[in-house]
Motif scaffolding. Structure first.
Motif, PDB file in Angstrom:
ATOM      1  N   SER A  91       1.232  -2.033  -0.135  1.00  0.00           N
ATOM      2  CA  SER A  91       0.148  -0.057  -0.215  1.00  0.00           C
ATOM      3  C   SER A  91       0.937   1.135   0.094  1.00  0.00           C
ATOM      4  N   ARG A  92       1.821   1.036   0.029  1.00  0.00           N
ATOM      5  CA  ARG A  92       3.098   1.836   0.761  1.00  0.00           C
ATOM      6  C   ARG A  92       3.287   2.556  -0.552  1.00  0.00           C
ATOM      7  N   LEU A  93       3.732   1.832  -2.056  1.00  0.00           N
ATOM      8  CA  LEU A  93       4.008   1.884  -2.573  1.00  0.00           C
ATOM      9  C   LEU A  93       3.173   2.747  -3.779  1.00  0.00           C
ATOM     10  N   ARG A  94       1.526   2.181  -3.605  1.00  0.00           N
ATOM     11  CA  ARG A  94       0.505   2.635  -4.499  1.00  0.00           C
ATOM     12  C   ARG A  94       0.404   3.960  -3.988  1.00  0.00           C
ATOM     13  N   SER A  95       0.565   4.244  -2.673  1.00  0.00           N
ATOM     14  CA  SER A  95       0.281   5.941  -2.202  1.00  0.00           C
ATOM     15  C   SER A  95       0.688   6.542  -2.036  1.00  0.00           C
ATOM     16  N   SER A  96       2.493   6.066  -3.199  1.00  0.00           N
ATOM     17  CA  SER A  96       3.856   7.328  -3.360  1.00  0.00           C
ATOM     18  C   SER A  96       3.136   7.284  -4.768  1.00  0.00           C
ATOM     19  N   ILE A  97       2.225   6.958  -5.783  1.00  0.00           N
ATOM     20  CA  ILE A  97       1.573   7.185  -6.718  1.00  0.00           C
ATOM     21  C   ILE A  97       1.029   8.545  -6.998  1.00  0.00           C
ATOM     22  N   PRO A  98       1.598  10.060  -8.105  1.00  0.00           N
ATOM     23  CA  PRO A  98       1.084  10.955  -7.303  1.00  0.00           C
ATOM     24  C   PRO A  98      -0.720  10.933  -8.234  1.00  0.00           C
ATOM     25  N   THR A  99      -1.712  11.609  -7.458  1.00  0.00           N
ATOM     26  CA  THR A  99      -3.107  11.356  -7.756  1.00  0.00           C
ATOM     27  C   THR A  99      -3.162  12.293  -8.878  1.00  0.00           C
ATOM     28  N   GLU A 100      -2.638  12.446  -9.404  1.00  0.00           N
ATOM     29  CA  GLU A 100      -2.824  13.516 -10.348  1.00  0.00           C
ATOM     30  C   GLU A 100      -3.109  11.840 -11.957  1.00  0.00           C
ATOM     31  N   LEU A 101      -1.956  11.290 -11.720  1.00  0.00           N
ATOM     32  CA  LEU A 101      -1.441  10.695 -12.652  1.00  0.00           C
ATOM     33  C   LEU A 101      -3.687   9.802 -13.034  1.00  0.00           C
ATOM     34  N   ILE A 102      -3.506   9.510 -14.973  1.00  0.00           N
ATOM     35  CA  ILE A 102      -4.775   9.378 -14.782  1.00  0.00           C
ATOM     36  C   ILE A 102      -5.015   7.635 -15.084  1.00  0.00           C
ATOM     37  N   GLY A 103      -3.388   7.217 -15.043  1.00  0.00           N
ATOM     38  CA  GLY A 103      -3.576   5.581 -15.353  1.00  0.00           C
ATOM     39  C   GLY A 103      -3.442   4.759 -13.995  1.00  0.00           C
ATOM     40  N   CYS A 104      -3.614   3.276 -14.762  1.00  0.00           N
ATOM     41  CA  CYS A 104      -3.544   2.077 -13.970  1.00  0.00           C
ATOM     42  C   CYS A 104      -2.676   2.357 -12.510  1.00  0.00           C
ATOM     43  N   LYS A 105      -2.884   2.481 -11.332  1.00  0.00           N
ATOM     44  CA  LYS A 105      -2.066   2.173 -10.134  1.00  0.00           C
ATOM     45  C   LYS A 105      -2.113   0.814  -8.828  1.00  0.00           C
ATOM     46  N   ALA A 106      -2.917   0.858  -9.541  1.00  0.00           N
ATOM     47  CA  ALA A 106      -3.739  -1.231  -9.068  1.00  0.00           C
ATOM     48  C   ALA A 106      -3.376  -2.715  -9.987  1.00  0.00           C
TER      49      ALA A 106
END
Length: 806
Positions: free
Chosen positions: A118-133
């Motif tokens: 979850s720490r890796l996922r939360s480190s991805i900038p929120t404004e990015l629109i692509g897949c994060k999981a």
């Protein structure tokens, strides 16, 4: 968050994302052209931009390779690139291909751990629109947007259970393809699926984004031309992320038994040193059959040295190949680091090298030259032993027990892989002032013929066996040295007590007596107890006393003989029993004359650590006129670290040889080159050359009549007008059967050569000398006053060798 303090992982991911996602490049072709224009080294290697483009493996694609040393966390970099490309919405899905099920399973395990963090996922900038999981799947499911599909290349061509072709029916332009261990796709393979790997990437799926990952970026000895980031083996060692490497630079082993003992001794050393883990040794052979045969021999050796039953020895040995019968052993590799897995010794083939995520390998043994004879194989084999076990303290080493007899051939390859590239090269000068010292030599082409010499002696031969036979003064146990060198040039000498193969006196006697059964003696045998002939055979006591007397004469104590001495005794008695109406003799006859140019002599390269420890270097004091800038800088760097007596910068008028530098190893060689370059002698010679150890001017010799021909290369050729003095240098009093045979063969060779040259009216005459330092001054005076060419020069060493004939 992903890479922690491993800066190189961040740099690799950043380089890949900029290349793939920035829009700066349309394909690898554009990047290659840019580099060619800006890189002088590329321009030296490739004659034109077109030639560089031709070397690209996947032209027209946004393709490239990331070269990462084994054990440096390649899977983290692959995950980082995949996740970022998805999150940036540059691609919709990711396909990861690898060469085996083992690697596929390891990657799936790692990617599932990372995607759940979850720490890796939360480190991805929120404004990015692509897949994060992303979903981690294999090709048994259809590959949808947001998926990372991990599959081995064989599944791509499996028509029954794979969704690969259906998933990309409408194309792969929206897909990132990552290829693990991509050197398989680039190199020739006997595997039909691997052969098609590159074809799949270039085929009708229209993949645009393609990256390869490997720690062995070589096609045999050629480095890949499409690498966009590299973190080398040397980088990884210097940073302490992997083990250091040390390998054999000198060894005294002469047979399989001695090598087994040294390998076993190393293994025991690591067991004592790392008591909390189970150290492993990998033995690499050229093919499956060799690996199986060698493992059987080693199992017998283990039974003998450890006093265990064969079943117990077999549990310690694991044969790992691609053969179906070894499939279960590949599964056993997954737990081989565990204490409850009995295996300590892995026997494998050079082709099976990836997917072993083991950390306890401390010794690698490439058994044949073919298992270790290219940059690709060396990098693969070294890669098996690089990972560091947890909790063992200081950075450990992995020891490579290679064959010293061919280590000269692989040292340069190893040095390049490890980036220890401070070497100096002796090469022929074909331009400039000293190129005039090149000259031509002649030798003879021989063909071998067998002839039989009939025995016409009608009288019965008599063999006096009252005095015994000359055996070799030998010990049952002998200390043998092996010298290891690590990548930083540090040398370590390890001494192993070698137990020689022995046989009891009683066994030797029984074998001889057994051979007498049903045989009649061809000769009369005289023992202290009396004479024996025809049906009257010597007794067991006679033979035993003969052997005991022979042992006593050369100081052998106890009840055992080494196998070498036993064979000498067998040979004596076998010779007495065999009928000899004729004896085969191998001789050589002259076919024609061959001309040899000194210009054709190959280069010789010496590594700095060897130069510093063993060698003296001679070169002209005008060396800067004979070397390019890089060569001169390397020489001057080496010179700063070497002691004064190891460097001899000689007046260009005195060093009348066509090589840029002369390497000398032994004291007689060094002192002879000093003689050739001093003021007194140099003015009386026209030119000279120190020959390479092999491959320049070879002379065949036989230790004994009928034995196998061997060859040697004389050390020096000195030109004085139309005269050529050929010199083999040795230490004072260095008399041996081998030197006697070399001296005799060389004398005969040059006598025949002079005869043939005279017949063909070629104005060149040869004078051969076996010289030691005791005669150097005499030799010098004979050359200066011309007696070398008007009298029969005879050195003290030659006199001693000729007395051996008497």
């Amino acid at each position: 968050m992903l890479c922690g303090e491993r800066t190189y992982q961040k740099e690799a991911i950043k380089a890949a994302i900029i290349y793939l996602a920035s829009g700066e490049y349309s394909s690898i072709n554009q990047l290659a052209k840019e580099n060619y224009r800006n890189n002088i080294d590329l321009q030296d290697k490739y004659k034109s931009e077109k030639e560089l483009l031709k070397s690209l493996q996947l032209p027209g694609k946004l393709s490239g390779v990331i070269d990462l040393a084994t054990g440096t966390g390649k899977s983290y970099i692959m995950y980082g690139i995949a996740q970022m490309m998805l999150a940036l919405n540059v691609v919709k899905r990711v396909l990861i291909l690898c060469p085996s099920v083992t690697i596929e399973q390891e990657l799936k395990k790692k990617f599932n751990e990372l995607v759940k963090d979850s720490r890796l996922r939360s480190s991805i900038p929120t404004e990015l629109i692509g897949c994060k999981a992303p979903r981690i799947i294999d090709a048994s499911s259809t590959i949808k947007p947001g998926d990372i599909c991990i599959e081995n290349i064989h599944a791509v061509y499996d028509n029954t259970g794979s969704s690969i072709h259906d998933s990309f029916a409408s194309g792969g332009e929206d897909t990132l393809v990552l290829n693990d261990e991509v050197h398989h796709a680039y190199n020739a393979s006997s595997d039909k699926d691997i052969k098609k790997w590159k074809q799949f990437l270039c085929g009708d799926k229209n993949f645009r984004y393609i990256l390869g990952f490997t720690g062995t970026a070589y096609i045999n000895n050629e480095y890949f031309s499409d690498v966009i980031y590299r973190f080398s083996l040397r980088n990884a060692m210097d940073a302490g992320f992997v083990k250091l490497v040390e390998y054999v630079s000198r060894d005294e082993s002469i047979n399989q038994n001695e090598k087994f003992q040294k390998i076993y001794d190393n293994h025991k050393e690591f067991q004592r040193k790392y008591r909390k883990i189970k150290p492993l040794t990998i033995v690499v052979s050229k093919d499956i059959k060799s690996s199986e045969n060698l493992s059987e021999d080693f199992i017998d050796f283990l039974c003998s040295v450890e006093g265990i039953e064969k079943d117990d020895a077999c549990k310690k040995v694991l044969v790992v190949t691609s053969a179906v019968r070894h499939k279960k052993n590949i599964i056993a590799l997954r737990t081989i680091d565990d204490a409850d897995n009995y295996a300590e010794w892995i026997f494998s083939v050079s082709m099976l090298t990836e997917g072993w995520d083991v950390k306890n390998v401390f010794q690698i043994v490439p058994w044949e030259d073919r298992a270790f004879n290219s940059k690709l194989l060396i990098a693969q084999v070294l890669g098996r032993g690089l990972r560091i076990p947890n909790g063992i303290g200081a950075q450990p080493k992995v020891r490579v027990f290679n064959h010293a007899s061919w280590s000269k051939n692989i040292q340069l390859l190893v040095d390049e892989i490890l980036e220890t590239e401070l070497t100096l090269t002796s090469h022929i000068l074909t331009q400039g002032e000293r190129s005039k010292y090149n000259f031509n030599l002649y030798t003879l082409d021989y063909s071998k013929e067998e002839r039989t010499v009939a025995k016409h002696n009608k009288t019965q031969e008599v063999f006096d066996l009252t005095k015994g036979i000359k055996l070799i003064s030998d010990l049952e146990e002998e200390k043998k040295e092996t010298e290891y060198e690590d990548i930083k040039g540090n040398l370590q000498i390890k001494v192993t007590n070698i137990q020689k193969e022995t046989i009891s006196v009683n066994e030797v006697v029984n074998k001889i007596v057994e051979s007498f059964k049903g045989r009649a003696l061809e000769a009369k045998l005289v023992f202290p107890s009396g004479e024996y002939e025809q049906e009257k055979l010597p007794s067991i006591n006679d033979i035993q006393e003969f052997i005991r007397k022979s042992m006593q004469d050369c100081g052998i104590q106890g009840e055992y003989l080494t196998q070498e001495n036993a064979n000498k005794i067998y040979g004596k008695f076998t010779g007495l029993l065999r009928k000899k109406p004729s004896t085969p003799i191998f001789t050589k006859k002259v076919d024609n004359i061959i001309e040899i140019e000194t210009k054709s002599m190959r280069n010789e390269t010496a590594r700095f650590s060897v130069l510093k420890k063993y060698m003296t270097l001679f070169l002209a004091n005008t060396y800067r006129n004979e070397m390019d800038k890089e060569e001169a800088e390397m020489y001057e760097n080496a010179k700063e670290e070497m002691i004064g007596r190891q460097i001899r910068e000689v007046s260009k008028y005195n060093i009348k040889t066509p090589v840029n530098m002369v390497f000398t190893t032994l004291e007689p060689e060094k002192r002879f080159v000093q003689l050739l370059t001093d003021n007194d002698l140099s003015k009386h010679i026209d030119a000279w050359i120190k020959a390479r150890d092999v491959g320049f001017y070879s002379i065949d010799y036989q230790k004994n009549k009928g034995s196998k021909f061997q060859s040697f290369n004389p050390d020096f050729f000195i030109k004085v007008k139309d005269n050529i003095i050929v010199v083999e240098t040795k230490a004072d009093n260095d008399i041996s059967d081998e030197n006697r045979a070399k001296y005799k063969a060389a004398k005969r060779h040059f006598e025949l050569l002079n005869l043939e040259l005279s017949k063909k009216n070629i104005n060149q005459k040869y004078y051969f000398c076996f010289l030691s330092p005791a005669d150097y001054k005499t030799f010098e005076q004979y050359v200066i006053d011309g007696r070398m060419f008007t009298s029969n020069f005879r050195s003290k060493l030659e006199d001693a060798l000729e007395k051996m004939e008497d």
